[in-house]
Design a protein around this motif. Structure first.
Motif: not given
Length: 186
Positions: A159-162, A101-102, A107-108, A86-91
C-alpha cells in the motif's frame, strides 16, 4: 569416541547456524525511492520531478512537498535536505531493484529478505529495513534511516513505500521509529 562426538556437535552447530537469519543493515544503494534518498536536496528533487503540486509549511525545520495525492516529501526548511519520502500509489516511483506500490509483499521478501522490524495492526502490517552507519557524535553505529513497506495483511498488496530518517539528527533512527510504525498500521 571423541571423534564421533566432535562430528555430531559440528553437524548440530552447522545446522543451527543455517536456520538463523542474520539480518544485515540494508545497503545505502537500496535506500532510494524514485531516485531520491534521505539527505537529497530539494533542488535535486525539482531537477528530477519539476515543481511540486503543493507545499505545506509546518515549522521551519519540518516542511512538506506533494506531487499529486501520492507522493509526499518532507524536508528540513533550514538546510533544504529531504528527511522523509512517502509513496502511496503505483505512479512510477520505485526502489532501485524495482519494487513499487501494488506489488505483492512476497516480491519484497524475495528482494530484501526478512525485515529488521515488523509492526502489525488489524488490517495492515509494516516492515522496516534499516540502514546503519557510523555516527561521529556518538562514536558508534546507528540505524539512521528506515525503508518502510506497508501492506494489506490479507491480500499481501503493498500500500505504501517510505524512507524515514532525518539527516540533521544527532541520534539514530531507532529512537523514534517504533511509535511511528504503530501509528502507520492503525
Amino acid at each position: 569416541m571423541y571423534k564421533k562426538f566432535f562430528i555430531a556437535v559440528t553437524f548440530l552447530l552447522t545446522s543451527l547456524a543455517m536456520q538463523i537469519n542474520f539480518c544485515q543493515a540494508m545497503p545505502y544503494s537500496e535506500m532510494y525511492l524514485g531516485g531520491l534518498t534521505i539527505g537529497s536536496s530539494v533542488d535535486e528533487m525539482r531537477r528530477i520531478y519539476g515543481e511540486p503540486t503543493s507545499h505545506k509549511w509546518v515549522i521551519e525545520v519540518h516542511n512538506s512537498y506533494q506531487y499529486g495525492n501520492t507522493v509526499t516529501i518532507d524536508y528540513n526548511g533550514s538546510n533544504k535536505k529531504i528527511g522523509f519520502i512517502t509513496i502511496s500509489a503505483d505512479n512510477g516511483w520505485k526502489t532501485p531493484r524495482g519494487l513499487a506500490v501494488g506489488d505483492n509483499i512476497s516480491k519484497a521478501l524475495d528482494m530484501y529478505g526478512n525485515p529488521d522490524y515488523t509492526q502489525t495492526g488489524n488490517f495492515k502490517t509494516a516492515y522496516c529495513y534499516f540502514h546503519e552507519s557510523y555516527n561521529t557524535y556518538s562514536k558508534m553505529n546507528v540505524k539512521d534511516f528506515g525503508f518502510v513497506i506497508l501492506f494489506n495483511k490479507d491480500s499481501g498488496k503493498i500500500l505504501q513505500l517510505a524512507l524515514w530518517g532525518d539527516p540533521s539528527r544527532m541520534a539514530g533512527f531507532d529512537e523514534y521509529y517504533q511509535d511511528s510504525m504503530k501509528r502507520l498500521v492503525e
